[in-house]
Design a protein around this motif. Structure first.
Motif, PDB file in Angstrom:
ATOM      1  N   LEU A  74      64.304  41.576  11.423  1.00 45.45           N
ATOM      2  CA  LEU A  74      64.225  40.633  10.308  1.00 45.45           C
ATOM      3  C   LEU A  74      65.606  40.441   9.702  1.00 45.45           C
ATOM      4  CD1 LEU A  74      60.990  41.785   8.448  1.00 45.45           C
ATOM      5  CD2 LEU A  74      61.376  39.566   9.544  1.00 45.45           C
ATOM      6  N   ASP A  75      66.160  39.272   9.887  1.00 40.29           N
ATOM      7  CA  ASP A  75      67.535  38.995   9.464  1.00 40.29           C
ATOM      8  C   ASP A  75      67.493  38.228   8.140  1.00 40.29           C
ATOM      9  OD1 ASP A  75      70.207  38.454   9.254  1.00 40.29           O
ATOM     10  OD2 ASP A  75      70.445  37.781  11.325  1.00 40.29           O
ATOM     11  N   SER A  76      67.436  38.981   7.047  1.00 40.07           N
ATOM     12  CA  SER A  76      67.345  38.367   5.721  1.00 40.07           C
ATOM     13  C   SER A  76      67.838  39.339   4.663  1.00 40.07           C
ATOM     14  CB  SER A  76      65.899  37.972   5.412  1.00 40.07           C
ATOM     15  OG  SER A  76      65.779  37.522   4.071  1.00 40.07           O
ATOM     16  N   ALA A  77      68.534  38.807   3.664  1.00 37.86           N
ATOM     17  CA  ALA A  77      68.955  39.610   2.515  1.00 37.86           C
ATOM     18  C   ALA A  77      68.088  39.305   1.298  1.00 37.86           C
ATOM     19  CB  ALA A  77      70.424  39.333   2.192  1.00 37.86           C
ATOM     20  N   ASN A  78      66.936  38.690   1.541  1.00 31.28           N
ATOM     21  CA  ASN A  78      66.032  38.252   0.469  1.00 31.28           C
ATOM     22  C   ASN A  78      64.836  39.211   0.400  1.00 31.28           C
ATOM     23  OD1 ASN A  78      64.165  36.969  -1.159  1.00 31.28           O
ATOM     24  ND2 ASN A  78      64.453  34.946  -0.239  1.00 31.28           N
ATOM     25  N   PRO A  79      64.823  40.133  -0.563  1.00 35.04           N
ATOM     26  CA  PRO A  79      63.714  41.100  -0.640  1.00 35.04           C
ATOM     27  C   PRO A  79      62.346  40.443  -0.745  1.00 35.04           C
ATOM     28  CG  PRO A  79      65.516  41.783  -2.065  1.00 35.04           C
ATOM     29  CD  PRO A  79      65.835  40.395  -1.600  1.00 35.04           C
ATOM     30  N   ALA A  80      62.254  39.329  -1.480  1.00 32.46           N
ATOM     31  CA  ALA A  80      60.969  38.643  -1.625  1.00 32.46           C
ATOM     32  C   ALA A  80      60.470  38.132  -0.278  1.00 32.46           C
ATOM     33  CB  ALA A  80      61.099  37.492  -2.620  1.00 32.46           C
ATOM     34  N   ALA A  81      61.381  37.588   0.522  1.00 32.48           N
ATOM     35  CA  ALA A  81      60.993  37.102   1.850  1.00 32.48           C
ATOM     36  C   ALA A  81      60.549  38.257   2.739  1.00 32.48           C
ATOM     37  CB  ALA A  81      62.156  36.346   2.487  1.00 32.48           C
ATOM     38  N   ILE A  89      53.774  41.375  10.523  1.00 30.13           N
ATOM     39  CA  ILE A  89      54.508  41.864  11.693  1.00 30.13           C
ATOM     40  C   ILE A  89      53.719  42.956  12.403  1.00 30.13           C
ATOM     41  CG2 ILE A  89      56.610  43.044  12.421  1.00 30.13           C
ATOM     42  CD1 ILE A  89      58.134  41.453  10.411  1.00 30.13           C
ATOM     43  N   LYS A  90      53.581  42.807  13.716  1.00 35.08           N
ATOM     44  CA  LYS A  90      52.725  43.697  14.495  1.00 35.08           C
ATOM     45  C   LYS A  90      53.377  45.042  14.794  1.00 35.08           C
ATOM     46  CE  LYS A  90      50.408  39.765  16.715  1.00 35.08           C
ATOM     47  NZ  LYS A  90      50.197  39.048  17.988  1.00 35.08           N
ATOM     48  N   LYS A  91      54.681  45.046  15.065  1.00 32.59           N
ATOM     49  CA  LYS A  91      55.412  46.281  15.353  1.00 32.59           C
ATOM     50  C   LYS A  91      56.433  46.511  14.247  1.00 32.59           C
ATOM     51  CE  LYS A  91      55.102  46.373  20.407  1.00 32.59           C
ATOM     52  NZ  LYS A  91      55.882  46.444  21.671  1.00 32.59           N
ATOM     53  N   THR A  92      56.652  47.783  13.901  1.00 33.29           N
ATOM     54  CA  THR A  92      57.617  48.089  12.845  1.00 33.29           C
ATOM     55  C   THR A  92      58.957  47.449  13.177  1.00 33.29           C
ATOM     56  OG1 THR A  92      56.525  50.197  12.442  1.00 33.29           O
ATOM     57  CG2 THR A  92      58.743  49.926  11.533  1.00 33.29           C
ATOM     58  N   PRO A  93      59.492  46.617  12.291  1.00 36.92           N
ATOM     59  CA  PRO A  93      60.711  45.882  12.614  1.00 36.92           C
ATOM     60  C   PRO A  93      61.982  46.631  12.245  1.00 36.92           C
ATOM     61  CG  PRO A  93      59.899  45.162  10.502  1.00 36.92           C
ATOM     62  CD  PRO A  93      58.932  46.217  10.996  1.00 36.92           C
ATOM     63  N   MET A  94      63.087  46.097  12.687  1.00 33.78           N
ATOM     64  CA  MET A  94      64.400  46.451  12.169  1.00 33.78           C
ATOM     65  C   MET A  94      64.702  45.449  11.043  1.00 33.78           C
ATOM     66  SD  MET A  94      68.071  46.427  14.196  1.00 33.78           S
ATOM     67  CE  MET A  94      67.832  47.984  15.050  1.00 33.78           C
ATOM     68  N   ILE A  95      65.464  45.878  10.053  1.00 31.44           N
ATOM     69  CA  ILE A  95      65.869  44.963   8.980  1.00 31.44           C
ATOM     70  C   ILE A  95      67.388  44.826   8.998  1.00 31.44           C
ATOM     71  CG2 ILE A  95      66.022  44.644   6.475  1.00 31.44           C
ATOM     72  CD1 ILE A  95      63.228  45.758   6.235  1.00 31.44           C
ATOM     73  N   ASN A  96      67.845  43.612   8.980  1.00 32.32           N
ATOM     74  CA  ASN A  96      69.260  43.271   9.008  1.00 32.32           C
ATOM     75  C   ASN A  96      69.579  42.463   7.736  1.00 32.32           C
ATOM     76  OD1 ASN A  96      71.869  42.573   9.734  1.00 32.32           O
ATOM     77  ND2 ASN A  96      71.288  41.215  11.412  1.00 32.32           N
ATOM     78  N   SER A  97      70.044  43.101   6.649  1.00 33.07           N
ATOM     79  CA  SER A  97      70.775  44.349   6.669  1.00 33.07           C
ATOM     80  C   SER A  97      70.942  44.869   5.237  1.00 33.07           C
ATOM     81  CB  SER A  97      72.172  44.122   7.272  1.00 33.07           C
ATOM     82  OG  SER A  97      72.854  43.118   6.494  1.00 33.07           O
TER      83      SER A  97
END
Length: 271
Positions: A74-81, A89-97
């Motif tokens: 997930l490529d977002s710096a928006n906590p609300a998003a 999301i079906k599988k635990t994602p990575m968060i960027n960043s």
């Protein structure tokens, strides 16, 4: 080498157009192509206004998950998003960043910890990107204080030392390699990754520079790359680089890639 597939990014004109027009076929084509090329994660970046980002990001995620089970970055710096889309999301994602910027640590790190996500940590703070390897290490030390305090294991953190263009600073490559070596020495369980394209910005034959940078970065400790997995030349450089560095036991990955035809451009048949 762990590969984060970079193509589903709304800052690219074709993807922005597909998001605006809800062109599911184009997004799913990108997802399937990158998955088939061996992506470890599928970076998903809506790149739209914060008011629209949750809806657009959710639409992208649904399209991607409809055709591949590759985990999402997930490529977002928006906590609300992020909070809006995580239940879908079906599988635990990575968060960027996250980074050394206080608002990212307070806004995003709790989400990372709550959901057990992997996370990319940028070597920058509210003053920008430090000019030296030592200063970048100082920033990331502060980040690790916070990730550990939040209960995020070092092994779930991928540190991005942030490649800068050599075109404006001939020492930019040496700075990032020094940062990678220092991070690997001090945080051995963490991962190290970056996007390659910045290093060659403004120079001719960028692909050649990117391949050279990638192999040297492998030697400096990089184990994660944000790239187009369908770039055959970059993929070949990864296989050969890991082989030469002694990280390919019995040369198996290299020889299998050769047999699969992944190391050379497809041969054309002349008339």
């Amino acid at each position: 080498m762990r590969i984060i597939a970079e193509k589903i990014n709304g800052t690219r004109k074709a993807v922005a157009k597909a998001i605006a027009e809800r062109d599911a076929a184009f997004i799913q084509y990108l997802a399937q192509k990158q998955a088939a090329a061996g992506a470890s994660w599928m970076d998903v970046n809506a790149g739209t206004h914060p008011d629209r980002e949750p809806e657009d990001l959710l639409w992208l995620i649904d399209r991607v998950q409809g055709v591949t089970d590759v985990p999402i970055c997930l490529d977002s710096a928006n906590p609300a998003a992020l909070r809006t889309v995580l239940p879908a999301i079906k599988k635990t994602p990575m968060i960027n960043s996250i980074s050394g910027e206080p608002e990212r640590l307070t806004g995003i790190l709790p989400i990372v910890a709550e959901h057990g996500c992997d996370v990319i940590a940028l070597c920058m703070d509210d003053k920008g990107i430090p000019a030296t390897a030592e200063a970048r290490l100082e920033v990331i030390r502060r980040v690790f204080v916070e990730t550990r305090k939040a209960g995020v294991p070092d092994a779930k953190v991928t540190v991005d030392p942030l490649a800068m263009t050599i075109g404006t600073n001939i020492q930019a490559g040496q700075i990032i390699f020094a940062a990678m070596r220092a991070i690997r020495a001090e945080f051995p369980e963490a991962h190290i990754g970056c996007g390659l394209s910045n290093v060659s910005f403004g120079l001719p034959l960028r692909a050649l520079i990117n391949r050279s940078f990638l192999v040297l970065a492998l030697d400096a400790g990089m184990d994660t790359a944000i790239i187009d997995p369908n770039d055959r030349d970059l993929q070949a450089a990864i296989y050969a680089g890991e082989l030469v560095l002694g990280r390919d036991k019995h040369c198996l990955r290299y020889t299998r890639a050769f047999r699969a035809g992944l190391l050379e451009a497809p041969k054309t048949i002349s008339a």
